[in-house]
Design an enzyme around this catalytic site. Structure first.
Site, PDB file in Angstrom:
ATOM      1  N   ASP A   5      33.755  72.180  39.134  1.00  0.00           N
ATOM      2  CA  ASP A   5      32.874  71.337  38.327  1.00  0.00           C
ATOM      3  C   ASP A   5      33.211  69.840  38.471  1.00  0.00           C
ATOM      4  OD1 ASP A   5      32.023  73.781  37.425  1.00  0.00           O
ATOM      5  OD2 ASP A   5      32.334  73.367  35.294  1.00  0.00           O
TER       6      ASP A   5
ATOM      7  N   HIS B  28      38.220  72.299  38.898  1.00  0.00           N
ATOM      8  CA  HIS B  28      37.605  70.972  39.030  1.00  0.00           C
ATOM      9  C   HIS B  28      38.085  70.314  40.321  1.00  0.00           C
ATOM     10  CE1 HIS B  28      37.562  72.020  34.779  1.00  0.00           C
ATOM     11  NE2 HIS B  28      36.468  71.283  34.682  1.00  0.00           N
TER      12      HIS B  28
HETATM   13 NI    NI Z   1      32.703  69.570  33.409  1.00  0.00          NI
END
Ligand code: NI
Length: 230
Positions: free
Chosen positions: A55, A197
């Site tokens: 993400d 991430h």
């Molecule tokens: Ni996020």
């Protein structure tokens, strides 16, 4: 969830068509009886599947290294990108798609959609989808709202399937590849969707170490569409 089903059916047909043409092409080069191909397919099904998801990117510092590591390991992942990042780094965004990864929408800005009206929340996703479509030529069919929070009925309005996760590696807070790997291995199972991430060095290192460890446990890496639409 009529919208979701319709999307699933369309994708299913596309996947079937792709596999048909794939088989036809294989038949030209190799004389392989149909039952042999079925056996291969059954063998593949027995492998455990896991989807790595990243993400908040693309990130100018770390996404490239992650992409190189994924390519070296022949692994496909899913990237839930932010519209503002994709706009700023279109080449990286294009590269993600070109290298066989799946791109989904994480919103234009990193904002809790619950703090926005339904219309504004939908706009976060459609604006991002339009942008990604302009860069890659393909419109995202999956979304992951920041913090996993969205409005009821958003999926139908934006024509995207929401994808959350079952394993939060907490990579952004641990910032420790070894712990990310250990804690994920303790929880992972067939069909897991793992949240990471691509905006920290430790996350990239952790993801690549995790791939090597999961491969030893006979895991196969797939993009989220393969898990969701199964
Ligand atoms: Ni996020």
């Amino acid at each position: 969830m009529t919208g979701k089903k319709a999307v699933a059916v369309i994708l299913g047909v596309l996947i079937l068509a792709a596999s048909f043409f794939g088989t036809a092409r294989l038949g030209k080069d190799q004389i392989l009886p149909a039952f042999c191909q079925t056996e291969i397919k059954n063998g593949e099904k027995q492998m455990k599947k896991v989807a790595l998801t990243f993400d908040d990117g693309p990130d100018p510092e770390y996404t490239q290294e992650l992409l190189d590591g994924l390519k070296a390991r022949d692994v496909r992942a899913t990237f839930f990108v932010l519209g503002k990042q994709a706009k700023q780094y279109p080449k990286l965004t294009e590269q993600i798609a070109k290298e066989g990864h799946l791109i989904g929408c994480h919103g234009y800005e990193h904002v809790n959609l619950k703090s926005l009206s339904m219309e504004e929340a939908c706009r976060q996703m459609t604006r991002t989808a339009d942008l990604i479509c302009g860069i890659t030529g393909s419109r995202p069919m999956f979304m992951r709202p920041p913090y996993g929070k969205s409005h009821e009925g958003m999926e139908e309005k934006v024509q995207m399937i929401e994808v959350l996760w079952d394993i939060d590696t907490m990579d952004w807070s641990l910032r420790d590849p070894d712990r990310v790997v250990q804690e994920t291995l303790a929880k992972v199972e067939d069909g897991s969707i793992i949240l990471m991430h691509d905006e920290f060095q430790e996350s990239v290192d952790g993801a690549l170490q995790l791939i090597d460890a999961l491969k030893k446990q006979n895991y196969q890496f797939v993009t989220v569409d393969e898990l969701i639409l199964e």
